[in-house]
Design a protein around this motif. Sequence first.
Motif, short mmCIF file in Angstrom:
data_model
loop_
_atom_site.label_atom_id
_atom_site.label_comp_id
_atom_site.label_asym_id
_atom_site.label_seq_id
_atom_site.Cartn_x
_atom_site.Cartn_y
_atom_site.Cartn_z
N MET A 292 0.85 -1.19 0.00
CA MET A 292 0.00 0.00 0.00
C MET A 292 0.89 1.24 0.00
SD MET A 292 -3.23 0.59 2.58
CE MET A 292 -3.91 -1.02 2.17
N LEU A 293 0.47 2.24 -0.75
CA LEU A 293 1.15 3.54 -0.77
C LEU A 293 0.24 4.52 -0.04
CD1 LEU A 293 2.25 3.54 -4.54
CD2 LEU A 293 3.57 2.78 -2.57
N PRO A 294 0.63 5.00 1.14
CA PRO A 294 -0.32 5.73 2.00
C PRO A 294 -0.41 7.23 1.77
CG PRO A 294 1.71 5.34 3.20
CD PRO A 294 1.90 4.71 1.85
N PHE A 295 0.60 7.83 1.11
CA PHE A 295 0.65 9.29 1.04
C PHE A 295 0.34 9.82 -0.36
CE2 PHE A 295 3.48 8.67 4.79
CZ PHE A 295 2.70 9.38 5.70
N CYS A 296 -0.60 10.76 -0.43
CA CYS A 296 -0.92 11.43 -1.69
C CYS A 296 0.02 12.63 -1.86
CB CYS A 296 -2.37 11.90 -1.69
SG CYS A 296 -2.81 12.90 -3.13
N SER A 297 0.84 12.56 -2.89
CA SER A 297 1.77 13.66 -3.17
C SER A 297 1.22 14.61 -4.23
CB SER A 297 3.12 13.10 -3.62
OG SER A 297 2.96 12.27 -4.76
N ARG A 298 0.10 14.25 -4.82
CA ARG A 298 -0.48 15.10 -5.88
C ARG A 298 -1.25 16.27 -5.29
NH1 ARG A 298 -4.87 12.14 -8.94
NH2 ARG A 298 -3.19 11.22 -10.15
N SER A 299 -2.24 15.97 -4.49
CA SER A 299 -3.18 16.99 -4.04
C SER A 299 -2.72 17.63 -2.73
CB SER A 299 -4.57 16.39 -3.84
OG SER A 299 -5.05 15.82 -5.05
N SER A 300 -3.10 18.87 -2.53
CA SER A 300 -2.72 19.61 -1.33
C SER A 300 -3.42 19.04 -0.09
CB SER A 300 -3.07 21.09 -1.50
OG SER A 300 -4.48 21.25 -1.60
N PHE A 301 -3.05 19.57 1.05
CA PHE A 301 -3.52 19.07 2.35
C PHE A 301 -5.05 18.99 2.43
CE2 PHE A 301 -4.97 20.08 6.69
CZ PHE A 301 -4.44 18.99 7.39
N HIS A 302 -5.73 20.12 2.21
CA HIS A 302 -7.17 20.16 2.39
C HIS A 302 -7.91 19.33 1.33
CE1 HIS A 302 -7.20 22.98 5.70
NE2 HIS A 302 -6.39 23.79 5.04
N ILE A 303 -7.41 19.31 0.10
CA ILE A 303 -8.04 18.52 -0.95
C ILE A 303 -7.97 17.04 -0.62
CG2 ILE A 303 -7.93 17.87 -3.39
CD1 ILE A 303 -6.86 20.72 -3.95
N THR A 304 -6.78 16.59 -0.20
CA THR A 304 -6.61 15.18 0.16
C THR A 304 -7.49 14.80 1.34
OG1 THR A 304 -4.32 15.25 -0.63
CG2 THR A 304 -4.94 13.40 0.77
N LYS A 305 -7.49 15.66 2.36
CA LYS A 305 -8.30 15.38 3.55
C LYS A 305 -9.80 15.33 3.20
CE LYS A 305 -5.65 15.10 7.31
NZ LYS A 305 -5.76 14.00 8.30
N ALA A 306 -10.24 16.27 2.35
CA ALA A 306 -11.66 16.30 1.97
C ALA A 306 -12.03 15.05 1.18
CB ALA A 306 -11.95 17.56 1.15
N ALA A 307 -11.16 14.66 0.24
CA ALA A 307 -11.42 13.48 -0.58
C ALA A 307 -11.44 12.22 0.27
CB ALA A 307 -10.38 13.37 -1.69
N ASP A 308 -10.50 12.12 1.20
CA ASP A 308 -10.43 10.94 2.06
C ASP A 308 -11.67 10.84 2.94
OD1 ASP A 308 -9.10 8.70 3.45
OD2 ASP A 308 -8.99 10.10 5.12
#
Length: 657
Positions: A292-308
């Motif tokens: 598993m690759l746990p970290f999203c390096s594409r999207s910014s902090f809030h975008i990743t948190k919102a999507a998750d």
Amino acid sequence: MTIRFLINDDGSPFEASELRTLRGELDALDNAGRTEYRNNNASEIAQHGATKFLIVSGPGTGKSHLFLDRIDHWYQQDQGASVVVTSFVRKLVADLQNDIERDEKLTAEQKDKITVSTLHKFARSIVEKNHGTTEWPFSPHFRIIGQFWKEVVWGDVLAFYPDLDRGVFTWKKFEEQLHDSNFEESDEWQELKETYFKLCRFYNAAGFADLILRATKALAEDPGLNEDKYFIIDEYQDFNLAEEALINQLVDNPKGLLVVGDDEQVLYEKLKSGKPTLIRNLYKDKVYAKGMLPFCSRSSFHITKAADHFIQQHRETDCIAKIYLPLMTNSDEPKVQVIACATPQTAVDYIEKFVADNKAEIDERKGQLEADEPKDAYLLILTPAKEVNFYRESKDKIKRIVSEYQTETRSFSEDYYQLLSYYSLANNPNNNFTFRKVLYYEGVSEEKVHKLIARAMQDDKCLWDLDFQEIKDALAKCSKIKTVLDGERSAAEKVDQISRLISVADREKLQSDMERKAISQGEVVKLEHEEEEEAELEEIEVKKMGAVELMTIVGSKGLSADHVIIIGFDDVNMKWVTKNAFYVALTRARKSLHILTALKSGGATKAHSFLKQLPDAHLEFYSYRKSDHTKRPLDNRHALMDYLYYIHRQSRRSRQR
């Protein structure tokens, strides 16, 4: 504290309780710690000794870099390795091919042994090498039945059975059987299947769905068609049962196999019967080591948190649990912006203002893309429906904004491909499939076409061998068109002459197409291949990005941009968008994400219910006014909903007066 890498050597799935613990430990790391863990975890996976490895990870988590590292690892173990990388999305294929070409660790000889292709294209190469199958052989250089023509061909099949109910025996139902590689056992469906394959042989053409079945059969007949032993299968969640069977045949005895996917990114369930159960079943198979690759390096902090947060709401019970965290913890970055607009015109004004405010950067990106620098779009405008008709006349303004920043013309007009068929038939009159297209363009009735096809198949002849007036007339017109196209006149003069021979819907566009790429004998094969590639998916997939792009949410798969604006976020137009598709849309954005609800868009009265599944902590709410081009902050989602309700109520009152 040392956090263990996300690898299960024994092939067992990750325990949900352990993932919760690991998630907390990883989320507590600072930026440097996250980056170090991300790199080391990916390196351990890339160099792992397992023959078969499955990775289940969210969007933007660095899979492409892992592919290169895994390929490098294989070549360290086997200098003569021959590798196949396949996916369903052409843009992903193109990007990976570019990455491989730029990889400095691989030699030129090794790069030549790496095949990067969509599964359909790879299947076609197998079927071409084998000249079809023993039961259903093809002549060399068979054609592909594109999205429009498959319904025409199915009509040709049904013409052999005039008593069958066409409302019951539809192409859609037959195509589902092709996708599942599982055919109805009734006499009617079995006869239709037999006739379809006979007709494909007569046309020397295959559809995208049956191409997969033919390739699977060809590999079973001659395993030597596959000389590769190392495989990377990407976006596994979007494959269907027939494609799974082909993949299993392909990777029957691999030296190395890496499968990657995410069951929460399934997009093609309706288009091609993609099934999330395929990857979920593979996840339970202990033959595959798990990663598993746990970290999203594409999207910014809030975008990743919102999507998750969004994707974790109302999850299916058999969904694969994953860790999905932002690589950087910069909470000062812009939050996801949810914008309320009174009308479609207001929403388009918001887009127009965004483009104007960022014009210098967009122009710079346009120049970089025109210079073939490896860049993404600056702005993606994502829509639930391709034509954006829900914005009424305002849709034309969006298209004008986008067209200013496109780096190339994407496809040819229908008039151009129609002309290509006439010209192609003049050069190769024994091509039954091209002849069928010309008969369609000539308006020959389905009843008459059936008689011609039935006679030719009965007498084992080509259509052009038949002594019928329709055949003679079609060939005569093809000859006239060929004479015009081979002449020395200008494109404008040629269009003028051609429009006297056939119906042309848009003369100006046809002239532009001919000036861009003249139809000639030397180009005809290449042009026909381009036509087939354009038909590979119903959704438009961009081959070369523009600085600003307008596309469907589903069509954005595999793409990303600095900024994303999602339009049509309402109770009407977003109605048919799945949770998975919206999740994919959210994760296309790198720096900023804007979600627009515009009332009066095809009857829209409020924001889509997805709004309730997005987290307050990572959102900002605004109303936008076209009159002064300003957005005004709203306290929370309830304030946004109240604002939209107020505007809708005022609009209703004004209509009732």
